[in-house]
Write a protein that holds these residues in place. Structure first.
Motif, PDB file in Angstrom:
ATOM      1  N   PHE A 192      13.339   5.011  -9.678  1.00  0.00           N
ATOM      2  CA  PHE A 192      12.647   5.203  -8.404  1.00  0.00           C
ATOM      3  C   PHE A 192      11.406   4.331  -8.226  1.00  0.00           C
ATOM      4  N   GLU A 193      10.736   3.950  -9.289  1.00  0.00           N
ATOM      5  CA  GLU A 193       9.576   3.055  -9.200  1.00  0.00           C
ATOM      6  C   GLU A 193       8.509   3.584  -8.239  1.00  0.00           C
ATOM      7  N   LEU A 194       8.164   4.857  -8.348  1.00  0.00           N
ATOM      8  CA  LEU A 194       7.122   5.420  -7.495  1.00  0.00           C
ATOM      9  C   LEU A 194       5.758   4.879  -7.906  1.00  0.00           C
ATOM     10  N   ARG A 195       5.006   4.306  -6.964  1.00  0.00           N
ATOM     11  CA  ARG A 195       3.718   3.683  -7.251  1.00  0.00           C
ATOM     12  C   ARG A 195       2.552   4.363  -6.540  1.00  0.00           C
ATOM     13  N   MET A 196       2.830   5.143  -5.514  1.00  0.00           N
ATOM     14  CA  MET A 196       1.761   5.742  -4.721  1.00  0.00           C
ATOM     15  C   MET A 196       2.226   7.072  -4.151  1.00  0.00           C
ATOM     16  N   ALA A 197       1.314   8.023  -4.044  1.00  0.00           N
ATOM     17  CA  ALA A 197       1.607   9.293  -3.379  1.00  0.00           C
ATOM     18  C   ALA A 197       0.512   9.564  -2.357  1.00  0.00           C
ATOM     19  N   GLU A 198       0.869  10.223  -1.284  1.00  0.00           N
ATOM     20  CA  GLU A 198      -0.114  10.657  -0.295  1.00  0.00           C
ATOM     21  C   GLU A 198      -0.465  12.114  -0.573  1.00  0.00           C
ATOM     22  N   VAL A 199      -1.746  12.380  -0.664  1.00  0.00           N
ATOM     23  CA  VAL A 199      -2.240  13.726  -0.963  1.00  0.00           C
ATOM     24  C   VAL A 199      -3.207  14.112   0.139  1.00  0.00           C
TER      25      VAL A 199
END
Length: 213
Positions: A192-199
């Motif tokens: 998936f290569e998740l690099r950023m999340a919105e919180v």
């Protein structure tokens, strides 16, 4: 923003409040304290992946402003410190199953805002609504990486105050505050290569406020 820097801002604003009071000018300042009821949400891959509760905390704050008219006040600089804002939120989405976000206890808020109401000196009770925009800062732990994050900070609210005399008012103030963060972190393993999340952090606050004219 360090605690020392925050205290310096608070001291400067209270000093301005006392100075404006002494001069009996259009400037005013305020101090307040109350409770904060927060909740949070996280999103990844452009969709919500979890929502959670955050421990009930407290608010202390100060502001310095200008009375533009008998119906508009501008809180030029408004600072709040929120303590006890702790909680861990874990994704419920299988695609981001190991994503977790922890709030580490404190939030700093620095905004400018307007109060719209009836502030005529002939009235003892003043009712108003408020809107504000600025920035918020907190420490977030994402994937076991702790970072200091700044985010967009918006608020709406309402309140009332009672004029004790010409230089001092006391009242009760409610605000809903939204603070959004976008923490970056090392990319996760395939696929998936998740690099950023919105919180985002949402808070309902109720505070007692003293205003010095």
């Amino acid at each position: 923003m360090s605690i020392l820097s925050s205290l310096r801002i608070a001291f400067a604003l209270v000093l301005l409040a006392s100075t404006s009071s002494a001069e009996n000018s259009l400037f005013y300042g305020s101090v307040r304290g109350g409770v904060a009821f927060p909740s949070s949400a996280i999103s990844a891959y452009q969709r919500d992946v979890g929502q959670g509760g955050v421990d009930t905390g407290y608010e202390v704050g100060v502001s310095a402003g200008i009375e533009l008219s008998e119906f508009i006040r501008w809180d030029v600089l408004d600072y709040s410190y929120y303590g006890g804002i702790t909680g861990v939120e874990t994704s419920t989405d299988p695609q981001a199953a190991d994503l977790s976000v922890a709030f580490n206890g404190s939030v700093h808020s620095l905004t400018t805002s307007f109060r719209f109401g009836d502030f005529r000196p002939s009235r003892h009770f003043h009712y108003y609504v408020s809107v504000g925009i600025g920035a918020g800062q907190t420490d977030l732990t994402v994937y076991d990486q702790t970072t200091s994050e700044w985010g967009v900070n918006a608020s709406v609210g309402l309140g009332f105050e009672y004029a004790i005399n010409k230089t001092l008012s006391a009242g009760l103030r409610y605000r809903f505050r939204y603070i959004g963060f976008e923490p970056e972190f090392a990319p996760r393993p395939e696929p998936f290569e998740l690099r950023m999340a919105e919180v985002n952090l949402q808070m309902h606050t109720i505070a007692v406020e003293f205003l010095f004219h």
